[in-house]
Motif scaffolding. Structure first.
Motif, PDB file in Angstrom:
ATOM      1  N   GLY A   1       0.812  -1.219   0.000  1.00  0.00           N
ATOM      2  CA  GLY A   1       0.000   0.000   0.000  1.00  0.00           C
ATOM      3  C   GLY A   1       0.840   1.261   0.000  1.00  0.00           C
ATOM      4  N   MET A   2       1.895   1.265   0.792  1.00  0.00           N
ATOM      5  CA  MET A   2       2.785   2.425   0.838  1.00  0.00           C
ATOM      6  C   MET A   2       3.455   2.651  -0.514  1.00  0.00           C
ATOM      7  N   LEU A   3       3.930   1.579  -1.139  1.00  0.00           N
ATOM      8  CA  LEU A   3       4.603   1.716  -2.426  1.00  0.00           C
ATOM      9  C   LEU A   3       3.648   2.217  -3.510  1.00  0.00           C
ATOM     10  N   ILE A   4       2.412   1.751  -3.484  1.00  0.00           N
ATOM     11  CA  ILE A   4       1.433   2.236  -4.454  1.00  0.00           C
ATOM     12  C   ILE A   4       1.135   3.714  -4.189  1.00  0.00           C
ATOM     13  N   GLY A   5       1.035   4.098  -2.931  1.00  0.00           N
ATOM     14  CA  GLY A   5       0.816   5.496  -2.586  1.00  0.00           C
ATOM     15  C   GLY A   5       1.953   6.393  -3.040  1.00  0.00           C
ATOM     16  N   VAL A   6       3.180   5.944  -2.871  1.00  0.00           N
ATOM     17  CA  VAL A   6       4.343   6.714  -3.318  1.00  0.00           C
ATOM     18  C   VAL A   6       4.319   6.868  -4.837  1.00  0.00           C
ATOM     19  N   SER A   7       3.946   5.815  -5.520  1.00  0.00           N
ATOM     20  CA  SER A   7       3.892   5.860  -6.975  1.00  0.00           C
ATOM     21  C   SER A   7       2.820   6.840  -7.460  1.00  0.00           C
ATOM     22  N   VAL A   8       1.658   6.815  -6.838  1.00  0.00           N
ATOM     23  CA  VAL A   8       0.588   7.742  -7.226  1.00  0.00           C
ATOM     24  C   VAL A   8       0.994   9.184  -6.935  1.00  0.00           C
ATOM     25  N   TYR A   9       1.586   9.413  -5.782  1.00  0.00           N
ATOM     26  CA  TYR A   9       2.041  10.761  -5.430  1.00  0.00           C
ATOM     27  C   TYR A   9       3.091  11.253  -6.425  1.00  0.00           C
ATOM     28  N   SER A  10       4.008  10.378  -6.783  1.00  0.00           N
ATOM     29  CA  SER A  10       5.051  10.746  -7.740  1.00  0.00           C
ATOM     30  C   SER A  10       4.454  11.073  -9.104  1.00  0.00           C
ATOM     31  N   ALA A  11       3.456  10.301  -9.517  1.00  0.00           N
ATOM     32  CA  ALA A  11       2.821  10.566 -10.810  1.00  0.00           C
ATOM     33  C   ALA A  11       2.099  11.908 -10.801  1.00  0.00           C
ATOM     34  N   ILE A  12       1.479  12.259  -9.686  1.00  0.00           N
ATOM     35  CA  ILE A  12       0.755  13.530  -9.597  1.00  0.00           C
ATOM     36  C   ILE A  12       1.722  14.704  -9.583  1.00  0.00           C
ATOM     37  N   GLU A  13       2.791  14.584  -8.808  1.00  0.00           N
ATOM     38  CA  GLU A  13       3.718  15.698  -8.650  1.00  0.00           C
ATOM     39  C   GLU A  13       4.665  15.869  -9.835  1.00  0.00           C
ATOM     40  N   ASN A  14       5.210  14.754 -10.356  1.00  0.00           N
ATOM     41  CA  ASN A  14       6.274  14.845 -11.353  1.00  0.00           C
ATOM     42  C   ASN A  14       5.893  14.295 -12.719  1.00  0.00           C
ATOM     43  N   GLY A  15       4.709  13.760 -12.856  1.00  0.00           N
ATOM     44  CA  GLY A  15       4.354  13.128 -14.121  1.00  0.00           C
ATOM     45  C   GLY A  15       4.886  11.706 -14.158  1.00  0.00           C
ATOM     46  N   PHE A  16       4.721  11.065 -15.290  1.00  0.00           N
ATOM     47  CA  PHE A  16       5.158   9.676 -15.419  1.00  0.00           C
ATOM     48  C   PHE A  16       6.610   9.616 -15.867  1.00  0.00           C
ATOM     49  N   GLU A  17       7.426   8.961 -15.073  1.00  0.00           N
ATOM     50  CA  GLU A  17       8.830   8.736 -15.391  1.00  0.00           C
ATOM     51  C   GLU A  17       9.251   7.414 -14.751  1.00  0.00           C
ATOM     52  N   PHE A  18      10.515   7.073 -14.844  1.00  0.00           N
ATOM     53  CA  PHE A  18      10.993   5.779 -14.333  1.00  0.00           C
ATOM     54  C   PHE A  18      10.705   5.626 -12.846  1.00  0.00           C
ATOM     55  N   PHE A  19      10.951   6.659 -12.079  1.00  0.00           N
ATOM     56  CA  PHE A  19      10.791   6.558 -10.633  1.00  0.00           C
ATOM     57  C   PHE A  19       9.322   6.509 -10.204  1.00  0.00           C
ATOM     58  N   THR A  20       8.425   6.728 -11.140  1.00  0.00           N
ATOM     59  CA  THR A  20       7.007   6.530 -10.858  1.00  0.00           C
ATOM     60  C   THR A  20       6.688   5.037 -10.852  1.00  0.00           C
ATOM     61  N   PHE A  21       7.299   4.307 -11.763  1.00  0.00           N
ATOM     62  CA  PHE A  21       7.012   2.890 -11.908  1.00  0.00           C
ATOM     63  C   PHE A  21       7.895   1.998 -11.045  1.00  0.00           C
ATOM     64  N   PHE A  22       9.007   2.517 -10.564  1.00  0.00           N
ATOM     65  CA  PHE A  22       9.929   1.734  -9.746  1.00  0.00           C
ATOM     66  C   PHE A  22       9.266   1.186  -8.480  1.00  0.00           C
ATOM     67  N   PRO A  23       8.519   1.991  -7.709  1.00  0.00           N
ATOM     68  CA  PRO A  23       7.823   1.421  -6.534  1.00  0.00           C
ATOM     69  C   PRO A  23       6.789   0.362  -6.907  1.00  0.00           C
ATOM     70  N   LEU A  24       6.171   0.505  -8.075  1.00  0.00           N
ATOM     71  CA  LEU A  24       5.203  -0.500  -8.509  1.00  0.00           C
ATOM     72  C   LEU A  24       5.878  -1.833  -8.815  1.00  0.00           C
ATOM     73  N   ILE A  25       7.089  -1.774  -9.344  1.00  0.00           N
ATOM     74  CA  ILE A  25       7.847  -3.002  -9.619  1.00  0.00           C
ATOM     75  C   ILE A  25       8.180  -3.702  -8.308  1.00  0.00           C
ATOM     76  N   ILE A  26       8.614  -2.948  -7.324  1.00  0.00           N
ATOM     77  CA  ILE A  26       8.927  -3.523  -6.017  1.00  0.00           C
ATOM     78  C   ILE A  26       7.664  -4.076  -5.363  1.00  0.00           C
ATOM     79  N   ALA A  27       6.540  -3.362  -5.484  1.00  0.00           N
ATOM     80  CA  ALA A  27       5.276  -3.833  -4.921  1.00  0.00           C
ATOM     81  C   ALA A  27       4.848  -5.141  -5.562  1.00  0.00           C
ATOM     82  N   TYR A  28       5.107  -5.291  -6.856  1.00  0.00           N
ATOM     83  CA  TYR A  28       4.767  -6.537  -7.543  1.00  0.00           C
ATOM     84  C   TYR A  28       5.516  -7.720  -6.929  1.00  0.00           C
TER      85      TYR A  28
END
Length: 70
Positions: free
Chosen positions: A32-59
């Motif tokens: 849940g925390m990793l998904i939250g970090v990813s969503v926050y990153s997407a909102i603040e910075n747009g979609f980039e590598f570090f947006t998807f990195f927490p999702l990979i770890i969450a997987y």
């Protein structure tokens, strides 16, 4: 576990089941925390590598949690 299985189980087996449940709660929190970090990153910075990195770890956490349940 079912009620019939619990009554016939040894103390060691019950302690092992309790550890699995605690581990699953921690894994769910981390996912849940990793998904939250990813969503926050997407909102603040747009979609980039570090947006998807927490999702990979969450997987990987999610996959390990499914293996533990089986």
């Amino acid at each position: 576990m079912k009620q019939e299985e619990l009554t016939g189980s040894t103390d060691g087996k019950l302690l092992q089941e309790q550890k699995k449940k605690k581990s699953n709660k921690i894994s769910t929190f981390i996912i849940g925390m990793l998904i939250g970090v990813s969503v926050y990153s997407a909102i603040e910075n747009g979609f980039e590598f570090f947006t998807f990195f927490p999702l990979i770890i969450a997987y990987f956490f999610f996959r390990q949690q499914k293996k533990d349940q089986a």
